[in-house]
Design a protein around this motif. Sequence first.
Motif, short mmCIF file in Angstrom:
data_model
loop_
_atom_site.label_atom_id
_atom_site.label_comp_id
_atom_site.label_asym_id
_atom_site.label_seq_id
_atom_site.Cartn_x
_atom_site.Cartn_y
_atom_site.Cartn_z
N MET A 105 -21.50 23.57 -13.76
CA MET A 105 -22.18 22.47 -14.44
C MET A 105 -21.16 21.37 -14.78
SD MET A 105 -25.43 23.23 -14.85
CE MET A 105 -26.39 24.68 -14.37
N PRO A 106 -20.76 20.57 -13.80
CA PRO A 106 -19.68 19.59 -14.04
C PRO A 106 -20.04 18.51 -15.04
CG PRO A 106 -20.67 19.31 -11.85
CD PRO A 106 -21.20 20.58 -12.39
N HIS A 107 -21.31 18.37 -15.40
CA HIS A 107 -21.69 17.36 -16.39
C HIS A 107 -21.42 17.84 -17.82
CE1 HIS A 107 -25.12 20.00 -15.71
NE2 HIS A 107 -25.67 19.61 -16.82
N VAL A 108 -21.02 19.11 -17.98
CA VAL A 108 -20.63 19.62 -19.30
C VAL A 108 -19.23 19.10 -19.65
CG1 VAL A 108 -20.02 21.71 -20.59
CG2 VAL A 108 -22.10 21.66 -19.19
N ASN A 109 -19.02 18.69 -20.90
CA ASN A 109 -17.73 18.16 -21.34
C ASN A 109 -16.87 19.17 -22.08
OD1 ASN A 109 -19.91 15.69 -21.91
ND2 ASN A 109 -18.08 15.07 -20.79
N LEU A 110 -17.51 20.05 -22.86
CA LEU A 110 -16.76 20.93 -23.76
C LEU A 110 -17.18 22.38 -23.57
CD1 LEU A 110 -14.91 21.45 -26.26
CD2 LEU A 110 -16.93 21.04 -27.69
N VAL A 111 -16.17 23.25 -23.43
CA VAL A 111 -16.38 24.70 -23.47
C VAL A 111 -15.50 25.22 -24.59
CG1 VAL A 111 -16.09 26.88 -22.24
CG2 VAL A 111 -16.96 24.87 -21.02
N CYS A 112 -16.13 25.71 -25.65
CA CYS A 112 -15.42 26.08 -26.88
C CYS A 112 -15.76 27.51 -27.25
CB CYS A 112 -15.81 25.12 -28.00
SG CYS A 112 -15.05 25.49 -29.60
N GLY A 113 -14.75 28.38 -27.26
CA GLY A 113 -14.96 29.80 -27.48
C GLY A 113 -15.15 30.19 -28.93
N THR A 114 -15.27 31.49 -29.15
CA THR A 114 -15.66 32.02 -30.46
C THR A 114 -14.57 31.89 -31.52
OG1 THR A 114 -14.92 34.21 -29.71
CG2 THR A 114 -17.25 33.68 -29.45
N ARG A 115 -13.31 31.70 -31.11
CA ARG A 115 -12.23 31.58 -32.09
C ARG A 115 -11.78 30.13 -32.28
NH1 ARG A 115 -9.64 36.62 -33.40
NH2 ARG A 115 -11.27 38.17 -33.13
N MET A 116 -12.48 29.19 -31.63
CA MET A 116 -12.01 27.80 -31.65
C MET A 116 -13.01 26.81 -32.24
SD MET A 116 -8.96 27.87 -30.34
CE MET A 116 -8.58 26.23 -29.71
N PHE A 117 -14.21 27.28 -32.59
CA PHE A 117 -15.23 26.31 -32.98
C PHE A 117 -14.94 25.67 -34.34
CE2 PHE A 117 -16.78 30.13 -34.94
CZ PHE A 117 -17.48 29.72 -36.07
N SER A 118 -14.02 26.24 -35.12
CA SER A 118 -13.65 25.57 -36.37
C SER A 118 -12.88 24.26 -36.09
CB SER A 118 -12.81 26.50 -37.25
OG SER A 118 -11.69 27.00 -36.56
N ARG A 119 -12.45 24.08 -34.85
CA ARG A 119 -11.78 22.84 -34.44
C ARG A 119 -12.76 21.85 -33.80
NH1 ARG A 119 -7.53 23.69 -30.29
NH2 ARG A 119 -7.33 21.45 -30.61
N LEU A 120 -14.04 22.11 -33.92
CA LEU A 120 -15.05 21.32 -33.21
C LEU A 120 -14.93 19.82 -33.45
CD1 LEU A 120 -17.45 21.56 -31.31
CD2 LEU A 120 -18.91 21.98 -33.28
N PRO A 121 -14.77 19.34 -34.68
CA PRO A 121 -14.68 17.88 -34.86
C PRO A 121 -13.55 17.24 -34.07
CG PRO A 121 -15.10 18.94 -36.96
CD PRO A 121 -14.80 20.05 -35.98
N GLU A 122 -12.37 17.87 -34.07
CA GLU A 122 -11.25 17.25 -33.34
C GLU A 122 -11.45 17.37 -31.82
OE1 GLU A 122 -7.44 19.78 -33.28
OE2 GLU A 122 -8.45 20.44 -35.12
N LEU A 123 -12.09 18.43 -31.35
CA LEU A 123 -12.36 18.56 -29.92
C LEU A 123 -13.34 17.49 -29.46
CD1 LEU A 123 -12.71 22.46 -29.71
CD2 LEU A 123 -10.77 21.08 -28.93
N LEU A 124 -14.36 17.22 -30.26
CA LEU A 124 -15.32 16.17 -29.91
C LEU A 124 -14.65 14.80 -29.95
CD1 LEU A 124 -18.50 17.40 -31.82
CD2 LEU A 124 -18.05 17.52 -29.36
N GLU A 125 -13.76 14.60 -30.90
CA GLU A 125 -13.03 13.34 -30.97
C GLU A 125 -12.17 13.13 -29.72
OE1 GLU A 125 -11.97 9.71 -32.50
OE2 GLU A 125 -13.48 11.11 -33.27
#
Length: 280
Positions: A105-125
């Motif tokens: 699914m190349p139109h997906v931008n972010l793949v964020c695992g179970t130990r990383m979602f607390s970093r979600l705001p900075e990943l989206l930024e």
Amino acid sequence: MISKSKTSKDNSTKVYIKTFGCQMNKLDTELSIGSLAKKGYSFAEDEKDADIILLNTCSVRDKAEHKVYSHLGSLRDQKDRNPQLILGVLGCMAQNEGGKIFKRMPHVNLVCGTRMFSRLPELLEEISGSNKHVLAIDEDGEVDFDRMVTQRQNRYNAFVSIMRGCDNYCSYCIVPFVRGREFSRTSADIVDEVKKLADDGCKEITLLGQNVNSYGKGLNGKVTLATLLRELDPIDGIERIHFLTSHPKDMTKEIIELLENCPVFVNIYTCRHSQVQTGY
């Protein structure tokens, strides 16, 4: 799950989160909503109105992953119409599939695992304005949130994570591979969170973990699920406490006696959940 929370920014970036799977995923979605709200994001009622669409996913069964891939496929046209739309896959499927999701699914931008979602705001930024792929699936990180207790589906009920991961590696189960090795939160952090929930009107909590019976591993001193329950019981306002999931091999006599024989715990209602696959 769709959050109905409001922020002070009427024109802020709108996020839509859909949740697949277990109670821990539902909690992770609430935690993610809280962290995004603190950064000024608002939340859409419908994915068609969103600037960011996040799917919090499950991998326990193949069917769960098929549902997510199907949903991602249905979002391709929306992404084509709005190239700035950010699409993200969170949770167990993200941890399990990793970069394979980008290939399929190349139109997906972010793949964020179970130990990383607390970093979600900075990943989206990091993704914002670039439309690039970001892969975040560190297996060793510890999930750390300053929870916004007002962000939950039900005013009177709340999930509370006490530990994450599993060290059992049962032959039938993918959980240790997508949730990682066990780690426990300190009892002080848990008690503080439950007090805040009680102050916000919560009456019933469910303690969550992939294997709550092994709570306390790696913490200093003699810390167990039983000692944690003793600390939670006196909190004013909390009328019921559930816990799940429990692995039979880690159930202790201390826990059983505490729940069945000690009168001080008459206000604890136990939801004992054991995996039928274990054969116990």
